[in-house]
Design a protein around this motif. Structure first.
Motif, PDB file in Angstrom:
ATOM      1  N   GLN A  13      -5.915  15.339 -44.001  1.00 24.27           N
ATOM      2  CA  GLN A  13      -4.844  16.239 -44.387  1.00 24.27           C
ATOM      3  C   GLN A  13      -3.491  15.596 -44.073  1.00 24.27           C
ATOM      4  OE1 GLN A  13      -5.616  19.037 -45.986  1.00 24.27           O
ATOM      5  NE2 GLN A  13      -7.817  18.621 -45.692  1.00 24.27           N
ATOM      6  N   ALA A  14      -2.477  16.056 -44.816  1.00 25.15           N
ATOM      7  CA  ALA A  14      -1.143  15.481 -44.614  1.00 25.15           C
ATOM      8  C   ALA A  14      -0.605  15.769 -43.220  1.00 25.15           C
ATOM      9  CB  ALA A  14      -0.176  16.028 -45.676  1.00 25.15           C
ATOM     10  N   ARG A  15      -1.001  16.898 -42.620  1.00 26.13           N
ATOM     11  CA  ARG A  15      -0.511  17.238 -41.287  1.00 26.13           C
ATOM     12  C   ARG A  15      -1.118  16.358 -40.197  1.00 26.13           C
ATOM     13  NH1 ARG A  15      -4.655  20.236 -39.103  1.00 26.13           N
ATOM     14  NH2 ARG A  15      -6.135  21.151 -40.607  1.00 26.13           N
ATOM     15  N   GLN A  16      -2.104  15.571 -40.562  1.00 25.45           N
ATOM     16  CA  GLN A  16      -2.733  14.691 -39.593  1.00 25.45           C
ATOM     17  C   GLN A  16      -2.056  13.325 -39.513  1.00 25.45           C
ATOM     18  OE1 GLN A  16      -6.708  14.803 -41.165  1.00 25.45           O
ATOM     19  NE2 GLN A  16      -7.304  16.582 -39.926  1.00 25.45           N
ATOM     20  N   PHE A  17      -0.867  13.211 -40.109  1.00 22.09           N
ATOM     21  CA  PHE A  17      -0.099  11.965 -40.043  1.00 22.09           C
ATOM     22  C   PHE A  17       1.279  12.268 -39.474  1.00 22.09           C
ATOM     23  CE2 PHE A  17      -3.248  11.066 -43.274  1.00 22.09           C
ATOM     24  CZ  PHE A  17      -3.607   9.752 -43.015  1.00 22.09           C
ATOM     25  N   ARG A  18       1.759  11.373 -38.626  1.00 21.52           N
ATOM     26  CA  ARG A  18       3.136  11.408 -38.133  1.00 21.52           C
ATOM     27  C   ARG A  18       3.800  10.097 -38.524  1.00 21.52           C
ATOM     28  NH1 ARG A  18       3.572  10.927 -33.098  1.00 21.52           N
ATOM     29  NH2 ARG A  18       1.408  10.827 -32.353  1.00 21.52           N
ATOM     30  N   THR A  19       4.999  10.183 -39.076  1.00 24.76           N
ATOM     31  CA  THR A  19       5.696   8.996 -39.580  1.00 24.76           C
ATOM     32  C   THR A  19       6.964   8.750 -38.774  1.00 24.76           C
ATOM     33  OG1 THR A  19       6.955  10.286 -41.180  1.00 24.76           O
ATOM     34  CG2 THR A  19       4.830   9.407 -41.900  1.00 24.76           C
ATOM     35  N   PHE A  20       7.315   7.493 -38.648  1.00 25.86           N
ATOM     36  CA  PHE A  20       8.576   7.073 -38.042  1.00 25.86           C
ATOM     37  C   PHE A  20       8.885   5.678 -38.550  1.00 25.86           C
ATOM     38  CE2 PHE A  20       5.272   5.612 -35.219  1.00 25.86           C
ATOM     39  CZ  PHE A  20       5.684   4.356 -34.812  1.00 25.86           C
ATOM     40  N   HIS A  21      10.122   5.267 -38.385  1.00 29.45           N
ATOM     41  CA  HIS A  21      10.566   3.951 -38.861  1.00 29.45           C
ATOM     42  C   HIS A  21      10.905   3.083 -37.664  1.00 29.45           C
ATOM     43  CE1 HIS A  21      12.100   1.077 -41.790  1.00 29.45           C
ATOM     44  NE2 HIS A  21      13.085   0.849 -40.927  1.00 29.45           N
ATOM     45  N   PRO A  81      12.594  -0.495 -36.395  1.00 33.24           N
ATOM     46  CA  PRO A  81      13.558  -1.477 -36.920  1.00 33.24           C
ATOM     47  C   PRO A  81      12.947  -2.836 -37.226  1.00 33.24           C
ATOM     48  CG  PRO A  81      14.461  -0.316 -35.019  1.00 33.24           C
ATOM     49  CD  PRO A  81      13.032   0.054 -35.099  1.00 33.24           C
ATOM     50  N   THR A  82      11.840  -3.184 -36.586  1.00 33.89           N
ATOM     51  CA  THR A  82      11.230  -4.498 -36.793  1.00 33.89           C
ATOM     52  C   THR A  82       9.965  -4.433 -37.638  1.00 33.89           C
ATOM     53  OG1 THR A  82      12.087  -5.197 -34.641  1.00 33.89           O
ATOM     54  CG2 THR A  82      10.361  -6.553 -35.617  1.00 33.89           C
ATOM     55  N   TYR A  83       9.145  -3.400 -37.469  1.00 32.56           N
ATOM     56  CA  TYR A  83       7.842  -3.327 -38.131  1.00 32.56           C
ATOM     57  C   TYR A  83       7.833  -2.378 -39.324  1.00 32.56           C
ATOM     58  CZ  TYR A  83       6.454  -5.712 -33.893  1.00 32.56           C
ATOM     59  OH  TYR A  83       6.367  -6.613 -32.870  1.00 32.56           O
ATOM     60  N   GLY A  84       8.948  -1.798 -39.687  1.00 37.06           N
ATOM     61  CA  GLY A  84       9.041  -0.998 -40.901  1.00 37.06           C
ATOM     62  C   GLY A  84       8.526   0.411 -40.739  1.00 37.06           C
ATOM     63  N   SER A  85       8.043   0.966 -41.846  1.00 39.21           N
ATOM     64  CA  SER A  85       7.540   2.345 -41.861  1.00 39.21           C
ATOM     65  C   SER A  85       6.175   2.393 -41.198  1.00 39.21           C
ATOM     66  CB  SER A  85       7.447   2.858 -43.295  1.00 39.21           C
ATOM     67  OG  SER A  85       8.732   2.892 -43.894  1.00 39.21           O
ATOM     68  N   CYS A  86       6.012   3.333 -40.272  1.00 40.08           N
ATOM     69  CA  CYS A  86       4.793   3.432 -39.471  1.00 40.08           C
ATOM     70  C   CYS A  86       4.197   4.826 -39.617  1.00 40.08           C
ATOM     71  CB  CYS A  86       5.076   3.136 -38.000  1.00 40.08           C
ATOM     72  SG  CYS A  86       5.761   1.478 -37.694  1.00 40.08           S
ATOM     73  N   TYR A  87       2.874   4.873 -39.604  1.00 38.64           N
ATOM     74  CA  TYR A  87       2.123   6.108 -39.696  1.00 38.64           C
ATOM     75  C   TYR A  87       1.172   6.171 -38.503  1.00 38.64           C
ATOM     76  CZ  TYR A  87       3.655   6.695 -44.543  1.00 38.64           C
ATOM     77  OH  TYR A  87       4.413   6.880 -45.683  1.00 38.64           O
ATOM     78  N   THR A  88       1.147   7.315 -37.849  1.00 39.69           N
ATOM     79  CA  THR A  88       0.211   7.547 -36.748  1.00 39.69           C
ATOM     80  C   THR A  88      -0.823   8.571 -37.196  1.00 39.69           C
ATOM     81  OG1 THR A  88       1.871   7.062 -35.054  1.00 39.69           O
ATOM     82  CG2 THR A  88      -0.052   8.326 -34.374  1.00 39.69           C
ATOM     83  N   VAL A  89      -2.093   8.166 -37.224  1.00 39.70           N
ATOM     84  CA  VAL A  89      -3.192   9.051 -37.598  1.00 39.70           C
ATOM     85  C   VAL A  89      -3.502   9.921 -36.387  1.00 39.70           C
ATOM     86  CG1 VAL A  89      -5.529   9.187 -38.511  1.00 39.70           C
ATOM     87  CG2 VAL A  89      -4.060   7.257 -39.118  1.00 39.70           C
ATOM     88  N   ASP A  90      -3.127  11.185 -36.483  1.00 40.01           N
ATOM     89  CA  ASP A  90      -3.192  12.103 -35.342  1.00 40.01           C
ATOM     90  C   ASP A  90      -4.148  13.256 -35.645  1.00 40.01           C
ATOM     91  OD1 ASP A  90      -2.762  13.327 -32.968  1.00 40.01           O
ATOM     92  OD2 ASP A  90      -0.737  14.025 -33.395  1.00 40.01           O
TER      93      ASP A  90
END
Length: 638
Positions: free
Chosen positions: A271-279, A281-290
């Motif tokens: 589900q979309a709510r099971q992801f947390r996103t943040f940016h 500065p060095t590694y770009g766009s990040c997703y945490t599978v939560d």
């Protein structure tokens, strides 16, 4: 007739003799001088509650005869043979020295507080840890586009001067319109790449940093030119990002296209709510599978499966040379430090990440230095997450950075009231930062001692297996199917634009590593008892016998010392009642009485000591003196 007279005479004499005996029995005894009291009974008398021997020799003989310590009786039974007595005395003394030596070693090791690691295996269902994925494409923030253009141009000049490489081909692709409101910026061109002194057969490349006064300069050198270019460019890049407003972090927008093409767990879609996103500065766009997922069984079919889109954007070509996805497995409510514990997954492959979890339980004081949380730590955590040692070290370094350099490093959170370091506001901040960072690398900062390890934490052991994906036979229909889920059409035939990651538990068994003290209090007492039994055959009751011997010796010392003082007092010379008198002896009425005075004179002529009445417990020691009675005092002629 004669016989009759003789019998009458004998009867009369017997009668007279009996009358004389009766008269003598009825006559009271004449008064005479008082006889001395009989001596105290030696045999069969009733013992007191506590009795002491008459001498130290008797005390020691009684102890050696009745003690339970091995070898003590040999000191008494061999008294007639001096050789045996001396030999057993030396043996007992040597055993005592060896016992004290081994007890000293035992206590020294106990005071070092050694611990043992006990490993046990448990089997139960576990929650899957969190997984953070980054695409490796940091974007150019719009407020500082022009500043980054100037930095790219300056980087091309440095690389061209060092390696004669013309990088002007990508300049048009990196050009961007100048924003209306851009923050003031000053590119420090004094910090440039240059060749340093030769180190053996290798040429070192680096850059020079000086303080705000132009002194105390030092070189940041590298044996690898790639590492030197990346670190130099990263320093200027962070210096430019520090000009961004604080609110921009939450308004960076989302990634163009789709990074996560598909996600499933145990055959069910995520589900979309099971992801947390943040940016980052060095590694770009990040997703945490939560997702709160409990592992039911090990294996690929019962884990998390992700199909990811991999693209190399030409936004910041000098910031990173890796092509792939950055992956990090970490605990729940923990900050992912991608620069320390992450790894990369190659594009065009399927990577299976097997997780094995270890729970570590550490002992606190006095056996070790650990903490159960952030409450007892000297450093205030700047991350709004649970306590980890890495989060504490980062917070400690940032606080020292603010205290030393008057500004904070851009990649770490800021303490309250501080601002990020930038050359526009803080000239020569790089000199202060790298000096402090060198102290951190060489463990000269107090952060290591201020940040203890958690007393309880979970460590994840990872093992990775990779294979080419998709295969040559299935590449056509696989890429076509994924094209409907967001994969660009021009990438349908390119295997390098995809990556598949499977995250599973290798096994549901997990190891628990617990610290235990080598010498707890029961184990220490047991070791001491073993040593005492080895050298003397002694037990706790034997130690109590030794304590009794010390108490009896102390009491006997006090009693004998009191007797000697009393004798010395009664033999002390007395002053004459009148001047000029000589050889005056005290009368009977002036003799000291048990009450301490005289019988007639209320004011004695000399000082006197009241007789000390010994308690019943010491009757055995003072028996001879109490039967003898008080002795007359002696005086010297004056």
């Amino acid at each position: 007739m004669a016989e009759h007279r003789s019998m009458d005479g004998r009867m009369e004499a017997a009668t007279r003799g009996g009358s004389h005996l009766q008269a003598a029995a009825q006559t009271p005894p004449r008064p005479g001088p008082p006889s001395a009291p009989p001596p105290p009974p030696k045999e069969g008398h009733q013992e007191g509650l506590v009795e002491l021997p008459a001498s130290f020799r008797e005390l020691l003989t009684f102890f050696c005869t009745n003690a339970t310590i091995h070898g003590a009786i040999r000191l008494v039974c061999s008294r007639g043979n001096r050789l045996k007595t001396t030999s057993w005395g030396l043996l007992s003394l040597g055993a005592l020295v060896a016992l004290c030596w081994q007890l000293g070693l035992l206590f020294e090791r106990h005071w070092h507080r050694p611990v043992l690691m006990a490993v046990s295996v448990h089997s139960e269902r576990k929650l899957l840890p969190l997984v953070t994925l980054c695409d490796g494409n940091p974007r150019r923030p719009s407020p500082v586009l022009r500043h980054l253009e100037l930095l790219d141009e300056f980087a091309r000049e440095n690389i061209d001067s060092l390696y004669n490489v013309n990088l002007s081909q990508g300049r048009a692709a990196l050009s961007a319109p100048v924003p209306r409101h851009e923050p003031p910026f000053h590119l420090d061109r004094e910090i440039r790449l240059q060749r340093l002194s030769h180190s053996g057969s290798r040429v070192r490349v680096g850059f020079r940093l000086c303080n705000s006064m132009g002194g105390d300069c030092f070189y940041r050198g590298y044996t690898s030119g790639v590492a030197a270019v990346q670190d130099w460019y990263h320093f200027h890049y962070v210096d430019i990002l520090a000009l961004l407003p604080a609110a921009w972090e939450d308004s960076h927008g989302s990634q163009d296209g789709h990074f996560v093409l598909s996600c499933s767990y145990d055959g069910l879609d995520c589900q979309a709510r099971q992801f947390r996103t943040f940016h980052h500065p060095t590694y770009g766009s990040c997703y945490t599978v939560d997702g709160v997922w409990t592992a039911q069984r090990p294996g690929i079919t019962h884990g998390v499966g992700l199909v990811l889109r991999v693209e190399q954007q030409p936004h910041l070509p000098l910031l990173s040379t890796l092509a792939g996805i950055r992956v990090m497995v970490h605990g729940r409510n923990h900050t992912p430090f991608l620069g320390h514990h992450s790894f990369s997954v190659r594009p065009g492959t399927e990577a299976t990440i097997s997780i094995r979890e270890d729970e570590v339980h550490r002992l606190g004081s006095p056996y070790g230095h650990c903490t159960a949380g952030a409450e007892g730590v000297e450093v205030e955590l700047l991350h709004n997450t649970s306590y980890t040692r890495q989060a504490c070290l980062v917070s400690c370094f940032q606080q020292l950075m603010v205290e030393t350099c008057s500004c904070g490093y851009y990649l770490h959170p800021l303490p309250a009231g501080a601002e990020y370091c930038s050359s526009a506001r803080h000239p020569a901040w790089g000199h202060c930062f790298y000096r402090l960072y060198q102290d951190l690398e060489t463990h000269r900062l107090p952060c290591t001692s201020r940040c203890p390890r958690p007393c309880r934490e979970s460590a994840f052991k990872l093992s990775t297996g990779t294979s080419r994906w998709p295969s040559a036979k299935s590449a056509g229909w696989t890429l076509a199917t994924l094209g409907e889920q967001g994969l660009p059409r021009q990438s349908h035939r390119q295997r390098s634009s995809l990556a598949k990651i499977n995250i599973v538990y290798q096994e549901l068994n997990y190891r628990s590593v617990e610290e235990a003290p080598v010498y707890s209090v029961p184990q220490l007492l047991s070791a001491m008892g073993s040593l005492c039994s080895l050298w003397f055959g002694a037990s706790v009751l034997s130690l109590l016998e030794l304590l009794e011997l010390l108490l009896d010796a102390s009491a006997l010392t006090l009693v004998l010392g009191g007797r000697r003082l009393r004798r010395a007092w009664f033999s002390w010379p007395r002053a004459s009642p009148a001047s000029g008198a000589s050889s005056i002896k005290p009368e009977a009425s002036q003799m000291p009485t048990p009450a301490g005075g005289t019988s007639d004179d209320p004011e004695p002529s000399g000082p006197h000591l009241p007789r000390v009445m010994l308690p019943g417990v010491l009757a055995g020691v003072s028996a001879e003196e109490s039967w003898a009675g008080p002795q007359p005092l002696e005086t010297l002629d004056t």
